[in-house]
Design a protein around this motif. Structure first.
Motif, mmCIF file in Angstrom:
data_model
loop_
_atom_site.group_PDB
_atom_site.id
_atom_site.type_symbol
_atom_site.label_atom_id
_atom_site.label_comp_id
_atom_site.label_asym_id
_atom_site.label_seq_id
_atom_site.Cartn_x
_atom_site.Cartn_y
_atom_site.Cartn_z
ATOM 1 N N ILE A 98 40.062 -13.510 -3.027
ATOM 2 C CA ILE A 98 41.522 -13.564 -2.983
ATOM 3 C C ILE A 98 42.147 -13.175 -4.316
ATOM 4 N N VAL A 99 43.327 -12.583 -4.214
ATOM 5 C CA VAL A 99 44.129 -12.208 -5.372
ATOM 6 C C VAL A 99 45.585 -12.554 -5.063
ATOM 7 N N ASN A 100 46.420 -12.416 -6.083
ATOM 8 C CA ASN A 100 47.851 -12.594 -5.905
ATOM 9 C C ASN A 100 48.362 -11.485 -4.979
ATOM 10 N N VAL B 46 41.885 -23.077 -6.584
ATOM 11 C CA VAL B 46 41.726 -21.620 -6.670
ATOM 12 C C VAL B 46 42.957 -20.933 -6.069
ATOM 13 N N ILE B 47 43.379 -21.399 -4.907
ATOM 14 C CA ILE B 47 44.570 -20.827 -4.264
ATOM 15 C C ILE B 47 45.784 -20.969 -5.173
ATOM 16 N N ALA B 48 45.974 -22.143 -5.789
ATOM 17 C CA ALA B 48 47.123 -22.378 -6.667
ATOM 18 C C ALA B 48 47.096 -21.447 -7.880
ATOM 19 N N LYS B 49 45.924 -21.266 -8.491
ATOM 20 C CA LYS B 49 45.804 -20.373 -9.654
ATOM 21 C C LYS B 49 46.110 -18.927 -9.266
ATOM 22 N N TYR C 59 37.712 -16.915 -5.087
ATOM 23 C CA TYR C 59 37.100 -16.862 -3.763
ATOM 24 C C TYR C 59 37.163 -18.244 -3.137
ATOM 25 N N ILE C 60 37.276 -18.246 -1.815
ATOM 26 C CA ILE C 60 37.326 -19.478 -1.044
ATOM 27 C C ILE C 60 36.658 -19.227 0.299
ATOM 28 N N ASP C 61 36.454 -20.285 1.050
ATOM 29 C CA ASP C 61 35.979 -20.139 2.418
ATOM 30 C C ASP C 61 37.085 -19.422 3.193
ATOM 31 N N ALA C 62 36.725 -18.398 3.931
ATOM 32 C CA ALA C 62 37.717 -17.578 4.644
ATOM 33 C C ALA C 62 38.585 -18.408 5.590
ATOM 34 N N LYS C 63 38.059 -19.501 6.112
ATOM 35 C CA LYS C 63 38.854 -20.317 7.036
ATOM 36 C C LYS C 63 39.982 -21.067 6.327
ATOM 37 N N ASN C 64 39.967 -21.083 4.989
ATOM 38 C CA ASN C 64 40.981 -21.814 4.230
ATOM 39 C C ASN C 64 42.039 -20.921 3.584
ATOM 40 N N VAL C 65 42.039 -19.640 3.932
ATOM 41 C CA VAL C 65 43.026 -18.704 3.377
ATOM 42 C C VAL C 65 44.424 -19.112 3.833
ATOM 43 N N THR C 66 45.361 -19.012 2.899
ATOM 44 C CA THR C 66 46.769 -19.308 3.205
ATOM 45 C C THR C 66 47.590 -18.034 3.011
ATOM 46 N N PRO C 67 48.834 -18.006 3.489
ATOM 47 C CA PRO C 67 49.692 -16.833 3.297
ATOM 48 C C PRO C 67 50.101 -16.630 1.827
#
Length: 139
Positions: A27-29, A110-113, A123-131
């Motif tokens: 994931i990226v911004n 990770v998502i917050a950063k 990187y994260i588990d694909a099931k936890n991706v947010t918009p």
């Protein structure tokens, strides 16, 4: 009959083991326009590349050692064992060539950063991706 039951049992065990591995999302911004392949992502996380292909700086973030998602990421993307990666970074740090990516405690961190920094990659588990983030690759 026994052979049929044994075949079904082995199939169930194989499916259970297979389903334990997570699909890892890189994931990226959302503002990042670059696309990266496995080799480029590996080079970023191993300190060999310090910028996205477009030239903007990149800051990688790892999950804590021992995380199942990190183990899967290292196996699928870096293609080295945790011991090999630790040895690599030990040498890299000792020679003054760099430091390993910062480690974050959770996928939410990770998502917050990544959400708050246009230069971050994680990187994260694909099931936890947010918009809030953009997926540039899955493994």
């Amino acid at each position: 009959m026994f052979r049929k039951i044994l075949t079904i049992a082995i199939g169930c065990i194989s499916f259970s083991v297979f389903s334990l591995s997570a699909e890892v999302a890189i994931i990226v911004n959302p503002s990042v326009a670059d696309n990266l392949d496995r080799k480029q992502i590996s080079r970023i996380f191993m300190g060999k590349d310090k910028a996205f292909p477009s030239g903007s700086d990149v800051i990688p973030f790892n999950l804590n050692e021992g995380s199942g998602v990190r183990n899967e990421f290292e196996k699928m993307v870096i293609q080295r064992s945790p011991a090999q990666i630790n040895a690599y970074w030990g040498k890299y740090v000792f020679t003054g060539k760099g430091t390993p990516p910062d480690q974050l405690k959770s996928e939410a961190d990770v998502i917050a950063k990544v959400k708050s920094s246009p230069n971050a990659i994680g990187y994260i588990d694909a099931k936890n991706v947010t918009p809030d983030v953009k997926v540039i690759a899955t493994f």
